[in-house]
Design a protein around this motif. Structure first.
Motif, short mmCIF file in Angstrom:
data_model
loop_
_atom_site.label_atom_id
_atom_site.label_comp_id
_atom_site.label_asym_id
_atom_site.label_seq_id
_atom_site.Cartn_x
_atom_site.Cartn_y
_atom_site.Cartn_z
N TYR A 54 -9.06 19.88 21.63
CA TYR A 54 -9.58 21.27 21.09
C TYR A 54 -10.83 21.86 22.02
O TYR A 54 -10.79 22.97 22.28
CB TYR A 54 -10.05 20.82 19.70
CG TYR A 54 -10.96 22.10 18.96
CD1 TYR A 54 -10.09 22.99 18.50
CD2 TYR A 54 -12.30 21.90 19.27
CE1 TYR A 54 -10.54 24.05 17.66
CE2 TYR A 54 -12.63 23.01 18.42
CZ TYR A 54 -12.12 24.20 17.73
OH TYR A 54 -12.74 25.28 17.27
N SER A 56 -11.16 21.08 25.25
CA SER A 56 -10.65 21.54 26.65
C SER A 56 -9.69 22.83 26.76
O SER A 56 -9.25 22.95 27.78
CB SER A 56 -9.57 20.31 27.01
OG SER A 56 -10.42 19.02 26.82
N GLU A 57 -9.67 23.73 25.71
CA GLU A 57 -8.81 24.76 25.88
C GLU A 57 -9.26 25.62 26.73
O GLU A 57 -8.57 26.16 27.77
CB GLU A 57 -8.92 25.48 24.46
CG GLU A 57 -8.13 26.81 24.44
CD GLU A 57 -8.25 27.73 23.18
OE1 GLU A 57 -7.67 28.43 23.18
OE2 GLU A 57 -8.96 27.10 22.34
N TYR A 58 -10.61 26.12 26.88
CA TYR A 58 -11.14 27.10 27.79
C TYR A 58 -11.00 26.41 29.26
O TYR A 58 -10.70 27.23 30.23
CB TYR A 58 -12.45 27.43 27.54
CG TYR A 58 -13.19 28.43 28.38
CD1 TYR A 58 -12.79 29.65 28.76
CD2 TYR A 58 -14.13 28.07 29.36
CE1 TYR A 58 -13.20 30.60 29.45
CE2 TYR A 58 -14.87 28.99 30.28
CZ TYR A 58 -14.27 30.13 30.41
OH TYR A 58 -14.82 31.07 31.20
N LEU A 61 -7.51 26.56 30.68
CA LEU A 61 -7.14 28.37 30.81
C LEU A 61 -7.68 28.59 32.39
O LEU A 61 -6.89 29.08 33.02
CB LEU A 61 -7.49 28.98 29.72
CG LEU A 61 -7.05 28.99 28.40
CD1 LEU A 61 -7.62 29.88 27.48
CD2 LEU A 61 -5.24 29.36 28.61
N ILE A 115 -2.72 20.38 23.93
CA ILE A 115 -3.89 21.59 24.30
C ILE A 115 -3.33 22.76 24.01
O ILE A 115 -2.54 23.16 24.71
CB ILE A 115 -4.56 21.38 25.44
CG1 ILE A 115 -5.30 19.98 25.79
CG2 ILE A 115 -5.76 22.33 25.65
CD1 ILE A 115 -5.57 19.90 27.08
N VAL A 116 -3.75 23.60 22.85
CA VAL A 116 -3.11 24.90 22.74
C VAL A 116 -4.31 26.07 22.56
O VAL A 116 -5.21 25.69 22.56
CB VAL A 116 -2.36 24.88 20.96
CG1 VAL A 116 -1.35 23.88 21.10
CG2 VAL A 116 -3.47 24.50 20.19
N THR A 117 -3.58 27.14 22.83
CA THR A 117 -4.73 28.27 22.80
C THR A 117 -3.85 29.50 22.24
O THR A 117 -2.57 29.61 22.05
CB THR A 117 -4.87 28.86 24.25
OG1 THR A 117 -5.87 29.79 24.23
CG2 THR A 117 -3.79 29.45 25.09
N LYS A 146 1.18 25.87 23.95
CA LYS A 146 0.58 24.75 24.41
C LYS A 146 0.24 25.06 25.91
O LYS A 146 1.37 25.37 26.52
CB LYS A 146 1.95 23.81 24.08
CG LYS A 146 1.52 22.33 24.64
CD LYS A 146 2.37 21.41 24.44
CE LYS A 146 2.20 19.95 24.95
NZ LYS A 146 3.36 19.01 24.62
#
Length: 248
Positions: A54, A56-58, A61, A115-117, A146
């Protein structure tokens, strides 16, 4: 054939029963402990992996290794964490710490979380990952995509030590219970067998003609009633013998 006494038969039979019951309870206790330890590791691993994914998303990206490494170092401070790995959808490792091993390694329980965004679908059908709140609308629906995987390896060394200690304690406790059970059984059976043996010996003495013999059984139960009946029977036999002698 070797004759086995009543006390020995009962002690051996009850001792075998105690051993079987104690062993079954010990096995059940150890089995439940292993199940609980596995559940604890699973919950702990999934919590860490999901939190890492959660947060680690940014970092995923923008592929910022410094941000991801800071997050990983925070997870590595948790108890029993052996390694952490963050990788993209292509399998490329973006950041990692610890000795990662394939398939969880020996003594390592690995948990992974996606890891999703949130992304918007553009008019051309492409996805836009950096979404501003005011840009979302019904005409441009959002969807979760994902973008990577967070893997956390939990060492089972601590859990194995706990289970080994508990197993040793269970074995020692079982052995003590068996010894105490046999010791108590020996004296309990003796309290039952001793009056019976006195009755058997008294029967042999009376059979040899000694009608003055009496058995001393003070227990207030069926065995005590049997002893009283034996003494009454002996008295009646002696009275009958005296009457026969007088009649002669």
């Amino acid at each position: 054939m070797i004759r086995m006494g009543l006390r020995k038969k009962w002690v051996i039979s009850i001792a075998i029963l105690i051993v079987l019951l104690a062993s079954a309870l010990s096995s059940f206790f150890i089995g439940q402990l292993k199940i609980n330890e596995k559940k604890h590791l699973t919950r702990h691993g999934f919590t860490l992996a999901n939190n890492l994914a959660y947060n680690s998303e940014y970092g995923v990206l923008i592929a910022n290794e410094k941000i991801l490494l800071t997050l990983i170092q925070g997870v590595m401070r948790e108890k029993d964490v052996s390694y952490c790995v963050i990788q993209d959808m292509g399998g490329n490792i973006l950041s990692s710490s610890g000795a990662a091993q394939k398939n969880g390694g020996i003594g390592i329980y690995e948990v992974s979380a996606p890891i999703v965004t949130k992304a918007l679908e553009s008019l051309q059908g492409e996805l836009e990952f950096f979404v501003k709140p005011e840009e979302t609308s019904e005409e441009r629906p959002t969807k979760f995509v994902k973008i990577g995987v967070a893997r956390v390896g939990i060492s089972m060394a601590s859990a194995n030590r706990s289970m080994q200690e508990a197993q040793t304690t269970a074995i020692i406790t079982t052995f003590i219970i068996i010894l105490i059970g046999i010791f108590v059984t020996y004296f309990l059976v003796g309290a039952i067998v001793t009056p019976i043996r006195r009755l058997a010996e008294g029967t042999q003495i009376v059979a040899r003609g000694d009608l003055n013999h009496r058995v001393s059984i003070k227990s207030r139960d069926e065995i005590g009633d049997l002893g009283n009946a034996f003494n009454k029977m002996t008295e009646d036999l002696k009275a009958s013998q005296s009457q026969l002698i007088q009649a002669e």
